[in-house]
Design a protein around this motif. Structure first.
Motif, PDB file in Angstrom:
ATOM      1  N   VAL A  75       0.944  -1.212  -0.110  1.00 29.90           N
ATOM      2  CA  VAL A  75       0.041   0.011   0.055  1.00 29.90           C
ATOM      3  C   VAL A  75       0.800   1.122   0.082  1.00 29.90           C
ATOM      4  O   VAL A  75       2.047   0.985   0.433  1.00 29.90           O
ATOM      5  CB  VAL A  75      -0.935   0.050   1.085  1.00 29.90           C
ATOM      6  N   GLY A  76       0.405   2.210  -0.399  1.00 31.56           N
ATOM      7  CA  GLY A  76       1.059   3.709  -0.475  1.00 31.56           C
ATOM      8  C   GLY A  76       0.991   4.324   0.642  1.00 31.56           C
ATOM      9  O   GLY A  76       0.238   4.318   1.634  1.00 31.56           O
ATOM     10  N   GLY A  77       1.814   5.265   0.757  1.00 36.51           N
ATOM     11  CA  GLY A  77       1.834   6.443   2.011  1.00 36.51           C
ATOM     12  C   GLY A  77       3.333   6.520   2.610  1.00 36.51           C
ATOM     13  O   GLY A  77       4.355   6.133   1.849  1.00 36.51           O
ATOM     14  N   LEU A  78       3.086   7.210   3.625  1.00 34.65           N
ATOM     15  CA  LEU A  78       4.532   7.711   4.304  1.00 34.65           C
ATOM     16  C   LEU A  78       4.937   6.815   5.367  1.00 34.65           C
ATOM     17  O   LEU A  78       4.342   6.364   6.023  1.00 34.65           O
ATOM     18  CB  LEU A  78       4.418   8.962   4.844  1.00 34.65           C
ATOM     19  N   VAL A 191      16.737   0.851   2.447  1.00 35.85           N
ATOM     20  CA  VAL A 191      16.929   1.892   1.282  1.00 35.85           C
ATOM     21  C   VAL A 191      16.366   3.200   1.580  1.00 35.85           C
ATOM     22  O   VAL A 191      16.923   4.205   1.266  1.00 35.85           O
ATOM     23  CB  VAL A 191      16.251   1.256  -0.055  1.00 35.85           C
ATOM     24  N   LEU A 192      15.089   3.284   2.339  1.00 34.66           N
ATOM     25  CA  LEU A 192      14.419   4.318   2.640  1.00 34.66           C
ATOM     26  C   LEU A 192      14.353   4.564   4.175  1.00 34.66           C
ATOM     27  O   LEU A 192      14.553   3.750   4.703  1.00 34.66           O
ATOM     28  CB  LEU A 192      12.929   4.353   1.918  1.00 34.66           C
ATOM     29  N   THR A 193      14.363   5.708   4.445  1.00 32.31           N
ATOM     30  CA  THR A 193      14.135   6.167   5.776  1.00 32.31           C
ATOM     31  C   THR A 193      12.641   6.747   6.293  1.00 32.31           C
ATOM     32  O   THR A 193      11.988   6.939   5.363  1.00 32.31           O
ATOM     33  CB  THR A 193      15.071   7.405   6.233  1.00 32.31           C
ATOM     34  N   PRO A 194      12.478   6.898   7.464  1.00 33.06           N
ATOM     35  CA  PRO A 194      11.079   7.380   7.899  1.00 33.06           C
ATOM     36  C   PRO A 194      10.917   8.684   7.346  1.00 33.06           C
ATOM     37  O   PRO A 194      11.684   9.613   7.393  1.00 33.06           O
ATOM     38  CB  PRO A 194      11.224   7.189   9.606  1.00 33.06           C
ATOM     39  N   GLY A 195       9.630   8.951   6.787  1.00 26.04           N
ATOM     40  CA  GLY A 195       9.375  10.218   6.126  1.00 26.04           C
ATOM     41  C   GLY A 195       9.178   9.847   4.591  1.00 26.04           C
ATOM     42  O   GLY A 195       8.744  10.794   3.900  1.00 26.04           O
ATOM     43  N   ALA A 196       9.751   8.817   4.103  1.00 31.12           N
ATOM     44  CA  ALA A 196       9.715   8.822   2.858  1.00 31.12           C
ATOM     45  C   ALA A 196       8.426   8.129   2.292  1.00 31.12           C
ATOM     46  O   ALA A 196       7.648   7.566   2.797  1.00 31.12           O
ATOM     47  CB  ALA A 196      11.013   7.725   2.384  1.00 31.12           C
ATOM     48  N   LEU A 197       8.053   8.723   1.103  1.00 32.81           N
ATOM     49  CA  LEU A 197       6.774   8.352   0.181  1.00 32.81           C
ATOM     50  C   LEU A 197       7.022   6.927  -0.397  1.00 32.81           C
ATOM     51  O   LEU A 197       8.038   6.866  -1.243  1.00 32.81           O
ATOM     52  CB  LEU A 197       6.424   9.159  -0.234  1.00 32.81           C
ATOM     53  N   VAL A 198       6.088   5.942  -0.333  1.00 34.63           N
ATOM     54  CA  VAL A 198       6.354   4.775  -0.873  1.00 34.63           C
ATOM     55  C   VAL A 198       4.775   4.500  -1.488  1.00 34.63           C
ATOM     56  O   VAL A 198       3.923   5.096  -1.289  1.00 34.63           O
ATOM     57  CB  VAL A 198       6.559   3.490   0.101  1.00 34.63           C
ATOM     58  N   THR A 199       4.963   3.688  -2.593  1.00 30.83           N
ATOM     59  CA  THR A 199       3.747   3.327  -3.419  1.00 30.83           C
ATOM     60  C   THR A 199       3.556   1.755  -3.347  1.00 30.83           C
ATOM     61  O   THR A 199       4.653   1.125  -3.207  1.00 30.83           O
ATOM     62  CB  THR A 199       3.831   3.975  -4.880  1.00 30.83           C
ATOM     63  N   ALA A 200       2.304   1.427  -3.897  1.00 28.54           N
ATOM     64  CA  ALA A 200       2.162  -0.021  -3.657  1.00 28.54           C
ATOM     65  C   ALA A 200       2.856  -0.864  -4.947  1.00 28.54           C
ATOM     66  O   ALA A 200       2.816  -0.273  -5.972  1.00 28.54           O
ATOM     67  CB  ALA A 200       0.798  -0.334  -3.877  1.00 28.54           C
TER      68      ALA A 200
END
Length: 422
Positions: A75-78, A191-200
């Motif tokens: 799912v997408g989100g921060l 690879v990503l840190t907290p606060g990064a936006l991810v998508t499904a």
């Protein structure tokens, strides 16, 4: 008196010279004693006997994780929080990331409310159908009204099922906001840190998990060796050791891996480009000594060759025809040259199929001083199986050579003294 002292000094010098000469000539470059009392060259020999030899194949390969999982969001989100230690061990089901769940929680609550609304309409529709069922028998309602009531009940139940499916979907999406480990193993960096936006189902993986215990070793084997092995098995020269083939591992630094592995499978086809086929073995790796990508050499036990002869490689040369030959000392201590039939190498020895018999003494040291038909003095030696070098040899005395040199020196001094006295 001075003449006597001079003779004694000359004798002493000659004695020291003879002893030093015997010490220097008493050993050749390989450490063997020099010629014996009869002038025979001394050679180091190894006595061979038939034995059961484990046939192994040493093949290069690379280690690889038995399981690999790239972690991606569904799912997408921060990203709200990272919940694991980078480079540590995780178990299947352990939480890894937390995506901001607020919107998904709201969607879930809305789906639950819609389900409750749909479920509330069902009892009224059921009661109406029951009333119309009694009235239709008395012709108090029309058949059309009864059919409409039945359809309304079916529609209400369908709306309940759809609402329940929406609740399940919302709950699944809400659960996906908490990303968990699909497998157990060692996890890479994030690879990503907290606060990064991810998508499904994005292309970039958040991290990767690799199962290191057990670990796989993928190697390649020549198809020619496979055919030779199968031919030897059919001819009875090699017997299969068992169904569970054991595999040993030699690390890149030359050390043997302490735990044995097992052969998992062999490829069902031969690569047309390289003429090889793939083999996979699996090894326990509790201490995580093996990491994916390491270069190793797998030693696979293919079978056992009974009543076979092993001749050290240092004792085998090639003649002008390119045939493998060895020098053998017979019962009369004479050197013979034998043409051998060599099957394969086993460690630092050759597996010989013909040309050698039980009790033959093969020359492995000092062969440069021996020729076929020559009388020699054989000395038993022990060849190290790991290095192929001579480790131990029989002791030979150098005293006869030293005594002869001293006697010759004394005779020369006596002759010189007598000439001076005259």
């Amino acid at each position: 008196m001075s003449r006597l002292n001079g003779r004694l000094a000359q004798i002493a010098v000659l004695v020291l010279f003879a002893v030093a000469l015997a010490a220097c000539d008493g050993k050749d470059n390989a450490g063997l004693p020099g010629p014996g009392a009869q002038g025979r060259p001394q050679v180091g020999v190894v006595t061979v006997h038939p034995q059961s030899v484990a046939i192994t194949a040493e093949m290069p390969g690379r280690t690889s994780a038995s399981l690999v999982a790239e972690v991606r969001p569904q799912v997408g989100g921060l990203i709200k929080e990272r919940l694991f230690q980078e480079g540590g061990e995780v178990k299947a089901g352990d939480p890894l990331y937390q995506i901001e769940p607020a919107s998904y929680q709201a969607a879930y609550d809305s789906a639950v409310a819609s389900l409750q609304k749909a479920e509330a309409a069902v009892p009224s529709a059921e009661a109406k159908v029951e009333r119309y069922a009694g009235l239709i028998k008395q012709n108090a309602v029309s058949k059309q009204d009864n059919d409409d009531a039945v359809a309304s009940l079916a529609q209400a139940k369908a709306e309940v099922a759809a609402a329940r499916a929406s609740v399940d979907t919302a709950r699944i999406n809400l659960d996906y906001t908490r990303i968990t480990a699909p497998i157990g193993g060692r996890i890479d960096k994030s690879v990503l840190t907290p606060g990064a936006l991810v998508t499904a189902s994005q292309d970039t993986a958040l991290t990767t998990i690799r199962t290191l215990d057990p670990i796989n070793v993928d190697v390649t084997q020549s198809s020619t060796n496979l055919l030779n092995l199968r031919q030897a098995i059919r001819d009875g020269r090699i017997k299969i050791s068992g169904d569970r083939v054991q595999v040993r591992l030699k690390l890149d630094n030359g050390q043997l891996y302490p735990l044995p592995g097992t052969l998992e499978f062999t490829s069902a086809y031969v690569d047309t480009t390289t003429g090889t086929y793939g083999v996979r073995a699996q090894f326990p790796n509790p201490d995580r000594l093996l990491l994916p990508g390491m270069y190793v050499r797998a030693i696979i036990e293919e079978g056992v060759a009974p009543d076979s002869y092993l001749v050290p490689q240092r004792g085998v040369t090639r003649n002008t025809k390119g045939e493998p030959v060895a020098l053998v000392v017979n019962a009369d201590n004479k050197v013979e040259q034998r043409v051998l039939t060599v099957a394969r190498s086993v460690g630092n020895s050759w597996l010989v199929e013909a040309g050698i018999g039980d009790g033959d003494r093969v020359v492995v040291e000092g062969s440069q001083f021996a020729r076929p038909g020559q009388d020699v003095t054989p000395v038993d030696v022990v060849v190290d199986e790991t290095t192929g070098e001579v480790r131990e040899r029989g002791q030979q005395s150098a005293a006869p050579a030293a005594s002869a040199a001293i006697a010759q020196g004394a005779a020369r001094v006596d002759a010189a003294g007598t000439s001076t006295a005259n």
